[in-house]
Design an enzyme around this catalytic site. Structure first.
Site, PDB file in Angstrom:
ATOM      1  NE  ARG A  64       8.842  33.381-110.361  1.00  0.00           N
ATOM      2  CZ  ARG A  64       8.278  34.543-110.506  1.00  0.00           C
ATOM      3  NH1 ARG A  64       7.146  34.808-109.905  1.00  0.00           N
ATOM      4  NH2 ARG A  64       8.827  35.471-111.254  1.00  0.00           N
ATOM      5  CG  ASP A  65       6.870  24.746-105.305  1.00  0.00           C
ATOM      6  OD1 ASP A  65       7.638  24.963-104.331  1.00  0.00           O
ATOM      7  OD2 ASP A  65       5.819  24.091-105.215  1.00  0.00           O
ATOM      8  CB  VAL A  66      13.034  23.613-108.021  1.00  0.00           C
ATOM      9  CG1 VAL A  66      13.958  22.408-108.048  1.00  0.00           C
ATOM     10  CG2 VAL A  66      12.774  24.124-109.430  1.00  0.00           C
TER      11      VAL A  66
END
Length: 160
Positions: free
Chosen positions: A28-30
């Site tokens: 969820r934070d690539v």
């Protein structure tokens, strides 16, 4: 960096995401800042924003909670559409990471994220940088239309 190095690094991040998703989680934070380069290797870091998948939104309160969590833990230019305005009944899964990986791959190729660009008829892109509008021509050989074929490493990630 040359294109094959970028493709190899993006494929390595796709492989890392396959492991994360296999553990029942979404990163969820690539984003570029969460991919460390060690020579030819790319290492996905900062697993603090991981969440269990699938995450099914139960009601309006859950939708608001998910949107708030995404705003806090997911970097906006790389955030998947389903994390911006989830609705009751939506299921969020590893595809949000595939979206972000596509944005990272774009940034590797062009030097800026896709949300910062608007394609023009002449093949250039208009984007905003530090409050000033400017134009950047697409690199020679850049595709003029979306490609439908995927490298084997990406094809597996896209099927998840």
């Amino acid at each position: 960096m040359e294109a094959t190095s970028n493709l190899s690094r993006a494929a390595q991040v796709a492989a890392a995401l396959r492991h994360v998703h296999g553990a029942g989680l979404a990163h969820r934070d690539v984003k570029p800042d969460n991919v460390l380069l060690d020579g030819p290797r790319a290492v996905l870091v900062d697993l603090g924003s991981c969440a269990r998948i699938p995450d099914v939104v139960g009601d309006r309160r859950g939708a608001l909670a998910l949107a708030g969590e995404a705003a806090e833990h997911s970097t906006a230019p790389y955030r998947a559409p389903e994390l911006w305005a989830p609705q009751p009944g939506d299921a969020v899964d590893g595809k949000c990471d595939v979206w972000a990986l596509g944005c990272v791959a774009w940034a590797l190729c062009y030097g800026y994220g896709p949300s910062e660009a608007e394609p023009r008829d002449d093949g250039s892109f208009a984007f905003v940088d530090a409050g000033h509008s400017r134009s950047l021509s697409a690199p020679k050989g850049a595709p003029q239309a979306p490609q439908r074929r995927h490298a084997p490493a990406f094809a597996a990630a896209l099927e998840d």
